[in-house]
Design an enzyme around this catalytic site. Structure first.
Site, PDB file in Angstrom:
ATOM      1  N   SER A  51       1.008  -1.329   0.048  1.00 52.90           N
ATOM      2  CA  SER A  51       0.021   0.006  -0.007  1.00 52.90           C
ATOM      3  C   SER A  51       0.792   1.293   0.014  1.00 52.90           C
ATOM      4  CB  SER A  51      -0.904  -0.137   1.296  1.00 52.90           C
ATOM      5  OG  SER A  51      -2.106   1.033   1.101  1.00 52.90           O
ATOM      6  N   ASN A  52       0.399   2.320   0.509  1.00 53.79           N
ATOM      7  CA  ASN A  52       1.256   3.739   0.303  1.00 53.79           C
ATOM      8  C   ASN A  52       0.632   4.476   1.350  1.00 53.79           C
ATOM      9  OD1 ASN A  52      -0.923   5.571  -0.605  1.00 53.79           O
ATOM     10  ND2 ASN A  52      -0.782   4.044  -2.539  1.00 53.79           N
ATOM     11  N   HIS A  53       1.261   5.637   1.743  1.00 58.71           N
ATOM     12  CA  HIS A  53       0.806   6.527   2.722  1.00 58.71           C
ATOM     13  C   HIS A  53      -0.268   7.594   2.524  1.00 58.71           C
ATOM     14  CE1 HIS A  53       3.996   5.272   5.340  1.00 58.71           C
ATOM     15  NE2 HIS A  53       5.044   5.378   4.430  1.00 58.71           N
ATOM     16  N   SER A  54      -1.118   7.461   1.570  1.00 57.49           N
ATOM     17  CA  SER A  54      -2.264   8.341   1.413  1.00 57.49           C
ATOM     18  C   SER A  54      -3.057   8.361   2.732  1.00 57.49           C
ATOM     19  CB  SER A  54      -2.940   8.242  -0.038  1.00 57.49           C
ATOM     20  OG  SER A  54      -4.062   8.717  -0.048  1.00 57.49           O
ATOM     21  N   ALA A  87      -4.755   7.421  -4.213  1.00 60.01           N
ATOM     22  CA  ALA A  87      -3.261   6.981  -4.609  1.00 60.01           C
ATOM     23  C   ALA A  87      -3.265   5.541  -5.034  1.00 60.01           C
ATOM     24  CB  ALA A  87      -2.580   7.087  -3.336  1.00 60.01           C
TER      25      ALA A  87
END
Ligand code: CTP
Ligand code: CA
Length: 228
Positions: A33-36, A101
């Protein structure tokens, strides 16, 4: 013709907005995943609803409450997000905004069982495949009358954003410089440049709710130029 808060210029319109990260499963207990944080997309959804729009918010996993008057559809993966967007846009939405994102890649094959460490190796290789480009796919399918993307960049922000505007077939793209501390990803503040094929405008640095207001004003202006 600028919108002031809580007017009803958007009554009768359906806006579909994506927000947050996507989560791509590796195995039953792990994901990519990512930090959005989802804050920018949620702020736009809240503001559009305040102006009277019917808003469907297609959201990846985030820790945010549903904004007043907004219908939220919760998804995890990019493939689920694309499916939910198609359902939401089935009757041709007025505006689609891709603030999510989206993970660019997912596992080629998701493991059915929790993956175990191999005792004889210090390396692990995962094979990833590209996810569908949600906003480009929807633009090609004519899912909404006005297609708005985001471009989070760390260098040549306007250059890369213009390239994405063209390549994805969008009407507007909202560029932000995520290399600057204190704005963008995870922050409460943002500063954006809104770009169309013929114009560009840079906002002040402000709260995400103020930036959301500016974005909605620009989309509304775009709609007015389309209808004349
Ligand atoms: N986007 C999308 N589906 C994807 C990837 C991106 O709909 N699979 C959308 C985002 O929601 C955003 C816009 O496309 O509105 C730009 O996302 P970005 O990650 O900046 O663009 P990419 O095309 O993925 O390019 P890159 O990450 O290589 O810069
Ligand atoms: Ca990307």
């Amino acid at each position: 013709d600028l919108l002031t808060p809580k007017t009803h210029h958007l009554e009768g319109q359906h806006w579909v907005i994506t927000a947050g990260p996507t989560q791509e499963a590796i195995d039953p207990v792990r994901y990519i995943s990512n930090h959005s944080s989802g804050k920018m997309g949620y702020a736009i959804a809240a503001a559009a609803a305040q102006h009277g729009a019917t808003v469907t918010l297609i959201s990846g996993p985030v820790a945010l409450p549903v904004p007043a008057g907004v219908k939220r559809v919760s998804v995890k993966s990019a493939q689920e997000m694309l499916y939910a967007c198609r359902v939401a846009c089935a009757n041709n939405a007025d505006v689609f905004i891709g603030a999510a994102a989206v993970a660019d890649f997912r596992m080629k094959e998701v493991a059915n069982q929790k993956m175990k460490k191999q005792q004889d190796s210090n390396e692990l290789q995962l094979t990833l495949v590209k996810n569908p480009d949600i906003i480009a796919t929807l633009a090609q399918e004519g899912a909404a009358k006005c297609m708005v993307g985001f471009a989070a960049e760390t260098q040549d922000v306007v250059g890369y954003a213009k390239d994405k505007l063209q390549r994805k077939g969008l009407d507007l793209i909202i560029a932000n410089d995520v290399s600057q501390a204190g704005i963008g990803f995870n922050s409460d503040q943002n500063q954006v440049t809104i770009i169309s094929a013929s114009d560009q405008w840079t906002s002040e640095q402000a709260s995400k709710s103020t930036i959301a207001q500016r974005i909605i004003e620009h989309i509304h202006q775009f709609q007015l130029t389309q209808s004349t």
